[in-house]
Design a protein around this motif. Structure first.
Motif, PDB file in Angstrom:
ATOM      1  N   MET A  51       0.858  -1.184   0.000  1.00 22.04           N
ATOM      2  CA  MET A  51       0.000   0.000   0.000  1.00 22.04           C
ATOM      3  C   MET A  51       0.893   1.232   0.000  1.00 22.04           C
ATOM      4  O   MET A  51       1.842   1.320   0.789  1.00 22.04           O
ATOM      5  N   ARG A  52       0.601   2.174  -0.856  1.00 20.20           N
ATOM      6  CA  ARG A  52       1.463   3.327  -1.044  1.00 20.20           C
ATOM      7  C   ARG A  52       1.017   4.475  -0.118  1.00 20.20           C
ATOM      8  O   ARG A  52       0.343   5.416  -0.536  1.00 20.20           O
ATOM      9  N   LEU A  53       1.427   4.400   1.126  1.00 21.97           N
ATOM     10  CA  LEU A  53       1.038   5.401   2.106  1.00 21.97           C
ATOM     11  C   LEU A  53       2.058   6.528   2.168  1.00 21.97           C
ATOM     12  O   LEU A  53       3.253   6.317   1.934  1.00 21.97           O
ATOM     13  N   ASP A  54       1.577   7.713   2.492  1.00 24.76           N
ATOM     14  CA  ASP A  54       2.488   8.832   2.721  1.00 24.76           C
ATOM     15  C   ASP A  54       3.317   8.570   3.964  1.00 24.76           C
ATOM     16  O   ASP A  54       2.928   7.789   4.843  1.00 24.76           O
ATOM     17  N   ASP A  55       4.443   9.249   4.061  1.00 23.79           N
ATOM     18  CA  ASP A  55       5.220   9.171   5.293  1.00 23.79           C
ATOM     19  C   ASP A  55       4.393   9.735   6.442  1.00 23.79           C
ATOM     20  O   ASP A  55       3.563  10.637   6.261  1.00 23.79           O
ATOM     21  N   PHE A  56       4.617   9.209   7.607  1.00 23.16           N
ATOM     22  CA  PHE A  56       3.857   9.586   8.800  1.00 23.16           C
ATOM     23  C   PHE A  56       3.958  11.078   9.099  1.00 23.16           C
ATOM     24  O   PHE A  56       4.942  11.741   8.775  1.00 23.16           O
ATOM     25  N   ASP A  57       2.910  11.566   9.733  1.00 23.71           N
ATOM     26  CA  ASP A  57       2.905  12.932  10.254  1.00 23.71           C
ATOM     27  C   ASP A  57       3.766  12.946  11.525  1.00 23.71           C
ATOM     28  O   ASP A  57       3.495  12.205  12.464  1.00 23.71           O
ATOM     29  N   ALA A  71       0.996   3.597   8.693  1.00 22.81           N
ATOM     30  CA  ALA A  71      -0.378   3.084   8.760  1.00 22.81           C
ATOM     31  C   ALA A  71      -1.154   3.794   9.864  1.00 22.81           C
ATOM     32  O   ALA A  71      -2.326   4.168   9.692  1.00 22.81           O
ATOM     33  N   PHE A  72      -0.517   3.995  11.022  1.00 22.56           N
ATOM     34  CA  PHE A  72      -1.154   4.674  12.150  1.00 22.56           C
ATOM     35  C   PHE A  72      -1.529   6.100  11.766  1.00 22.56           C
ATOM     36  O   PHE A  72      -2.641   6.570  12.041  1.00 22.56           O
ATOM     37  N   SER A  73      -0.595   6.812  11.124  1.00 18.25           N
ATOM     38  CA  SER A  73      -0.837   8.197  10.721  1.00 18.25           C
ATOM     39  C   SER A  73      -1.975   8.284   9.705  1.00 18.25           C
ATOM     40  O   SER A  73      -2.841   9.167   9.788  1.00 18.25           O
ATOM     41  N   ARG A 108       9.451  11.274  15.274  1.00 20.07           N
ATOM     42  CA  ARG A 108      10.318  11.163  14.111  1.00 20.07           C
ATOM     43  C   ARG A 108      11.406  10.110  14.321  1.00 20.07           C
ATOM     44  O   ARG A 108      11.673   9.282  13.444  1.00 20.07           O
ATOM     45  N   SER A 109      12.042  10.127  15.487  1.00 22.97           N
ATOM     46  CA  SER A 109      13.122   9.167  15.733  1.00 22.97           C
ATOM     47  C   SER A 109      12.586   7.767  16.008  1.00 22.97           C
ATOM     48  O   SER A 109      13.151   6.772  15.554  1.00 22.97           O
ATOM     49  N   SER A 110      11.454   7.653  16.714  1.00 22.97           N
ATOM     50  CA  SER A 110      10.886   6.342  17.018  1.00 22.97           C
ATOM     51  C   SER A 110      10.381   5.647  15.755  1.00 22.97           C
ATOM     52  O   SER A 110      10.498   4.431  15.611  1.00 22.97           O
ATOM     53  N   CYS A 111       9.831   6.433  14.849  1.00 24.85           N
ATOM     54  CA  CYS A 111       9.243   5.864  13.632  1.00 24.85           C
ATOM     55  C   CYS A 111      10.283   5.495  12.583  1.00 24.85           C
ATOM     56  O   CYS A 111       9.943   4.874  11.575  1.00 24.85           O
ATOM     57  N   THR A 112      11.522   5.866  12.819  1.00 26.56           N
ATOM     58  CA  THR A 112      12.568   5.547  11.846  1.00 26.56           C
ATOM     59  C   THR A 112      13.643   4.657  12.456  1.00 26.56           C
ATOM     60  O   THR A 112      14.747   4.557  11.921  1.00 26.56           O
ATOM     61  N   VAL A 113      13.335   3.998  13.564  1.00 26.80           N
ATOM     62  CA  VAL A 113      14.281   3.057  14.177  1.00 26.80           C
ATOM     63  C   VAL A 113      14.614   1.936  13.199  1.00 26.80           C
ATOM     64  O   VAL A 113      15.755   1.521  13.045  1.00 26.80           O
ATOM     65  N   ASP A 114      13.583   1.427  12.519  1.00 30.60           N
ATOM     66  CA  ASP A 114      13.768   0.386  11.516  1.00 30.60           C
ATOM     67  C   ASP A 114      12.587   0.426  10.548  1.00 30.60           C
ATOM     68  O   ASP A 114      11.661   1.231  10.718  1.00 30.60           O
ATOM     69  N   ALA A 115      12.631  -0.451   9.551  1.00 28.11           N
ATOM     70  CA  ALA A 115      11.586  -0.446   8.516  1.00 28.11           C
ATOM     71  C   ALA A 115      10.218  -0.759   9.099  1.00 28.11           C
ATOM     72  O   ALA A 115       9.208  -0.163   8.691  1.00 28.11           O
ATOM     73  N   SER A 116      10.159  -1.697  10.048  1.00 29.74           N
ATOM     74  CA  SER A 116       8.873  -2.073  10.639  1.00 29.74           C
ATOM     75  C   SER A 116       8.248  -0.911  11.400  1.00 29.74           C
ATOM     76  O   SER A 116       7.030  -0.724  11.377  1.00 29.74           O
ATOM     77  N   LYS A 162       8.595   2.222  10.720  1.00 28.17           N
ATOM     78  CA  LYS A 162       8.070   3.189   9.756  1.00 28.17           C
ATOM     79  C   LYS A 162       6.762   2.704   9.159  1.00 28.17           C
ATOM     80  O   LYS A 162       5.826   3.495   8.965  1.00 28.17           O
ATOM     81  N   VAL A 163       6.676   1.412   8.843  1.00 25.32           N
ATOM     82  CA  VAL A 163       5.422   0.854   8.327  1.00 25.32           C
ATOM     83  C   VAL A 163       4.287   1.098   9.320  1.00 25.32           C
ATOM     84  O   VAL A 163       3.186   1.529   8.957  1.00 25.32           O
ATOM     85  N   ALA A 164       4.563   0.811  10.601  1.00 27.13           N
ATOM     86  CA  ALA A 164       3.548   0.983  11.641  1.00 27.13           C
ATOM     87  C   ALA A 164       3.120   2.439  11.755  1.00 27.13           C
ATOM     88  O   ALA A 164       1.925   2.743  11.847  1.00 27.13           O
TER      89      ALA A 164
END
Length: 306
Positions: free
Chosen positions: A1-7, A107-109, A92-100, A102-104
């Motif tokens: 799914m082509r989601l935008d980067d998280f807010d 989707a959450f955003s 920003r830092s928590s969501c880029t710890v790893d690929a998983s 960022k996916v989470a």
């Protein structure tokens, strides 16, 4: 799914890198493995308080948990140190710890924006939940968070709790790979938050207190299937972001985590009265209904039961 980067303004809490870091349940005949195997059922039937009580009693009467050495073929009962993932200090830092992560967060955003818009259209007030990362073990407003419980929503602090290692388990153990399968996990837990905001969860809890165990489980199934349908509604509202194979990824994931499928694989038999999430067919049906209709009002799994 082509989601935008998280807010970067989403509400994220990170507990990774905290606590004792002990992990790896089961194996070697340890009582802790058996206990945590049943935690999801205890959680769904009695809630976070039930989990806290059971774990507390286990500590009192067994002298503590016995951890298996998951890296040892001999099944040693010695404690093992789980490799800890260092967490972030902000979204920003928590969501880029790893690929998983960022996916989470993506989707959450997306779910956050989607449901906020739906509530606004209906003239209702929307309050966003928080996304909480932990590794192995953590703390929630409903008590201890353990990887064995899988992703869960805690209404007490309106938090969606996730050990991102579950995404790997979803792909490897349950045979449900793909980004949409992971998105579905987040969207389902977000669906429980929507049920909380709509007062559905409270009505179910009230009905369960008056019900038999079998009836209470049946109500739990209805709640979970509605969360599946709400996940489908989110996907439908973002249909232009879906890839051709996303629907199949979602159906595969829903099928893999049906109660009948899990029971058949784990114990070789199916006990319908003990179902708390619904059969594979039910989960696929309600997820698809949400995707097909895009209307949360078509997600009434209760049919007057509450």
């Amino acid at each position: 799914m082509r989601l935008d980067d998280f807010d970067p303004n989403i509400n994220v809490e990170d507990q990774r890198g905290q606590g004792s870091g002990f992990g790896g349940f089961g194996g070697g005949g340890g009582g802790g493995g058996l206990l945590f195997a049943f935690l999801p059922f205890i959680f769904n039937r009695f809630g976070c308080l039930g989990v806290a009580v059971v774990v507390g009693l286990f500590f009192v009467f067994s002298g503590g948990l016995h951890f298996a050495d998951t890296g040892s073929t001999g099944g040693s009962l010695a404690p093992t140190e789980r490799s800890r993932t260092a967490g972030g200090t902000d979204a920003r830092s928590s969501c880029t710890v790893d690929a998983s992560s960022k996916v989470a967060c993506n989707a959450f955003s997306s779910a956050d924006k989607t449901w906020a818009a739906i509530f606004q259209q209906q003239g209702q007030r929307f309050a966003a939940p928080k996304l909480v990362f932990y590794s192995g073990e953590g703390q929630s407003g409903c008590g201890a968070a353990q990887s064995a419980m899988g992703p869960f929503y805690c209404p007490t602090d309106q938090g969606i709790y996730l050990d991102t290692s579950f995404f790997q388990e979803l792909s490897q153990r349950f045979g449900a790979p793909g980004d949409f399968a992971q998105d579905y996990v987040i969207a389902h837990e977000f669906g429980h938050h929507i049920q909380y905001l709509m007062g559905i969860s409270d009505r179910v809890n009230s009905a369960q207190r008056r019900a038999s165990e079998a009836e209470g489980n049946r109500l739990s199934v209805m709640l979970e299937l509605q969360a599946d349908c709400f996940a489908g509604v989110w996907a439908a509202q973002n249909r232009d972001r879906m890839d051709p194979d996303d629907l199949q990824e979602g159906m595969t994931a829903a099928k893999a985590i049906g109660d009948d499928t899990l029971q058949r694989e784990s114990q070789g038999r199916v006990v319908p009265d003990s179902f708390t999430h619904g059969t594979s067919e039910q989960r696929m049906t309600w997820l698809k209904r949400g995707i097909d209709t895009g209307d949360y009002r078509r997600c009434d799994t209760f049919a007057g039961a509450i």
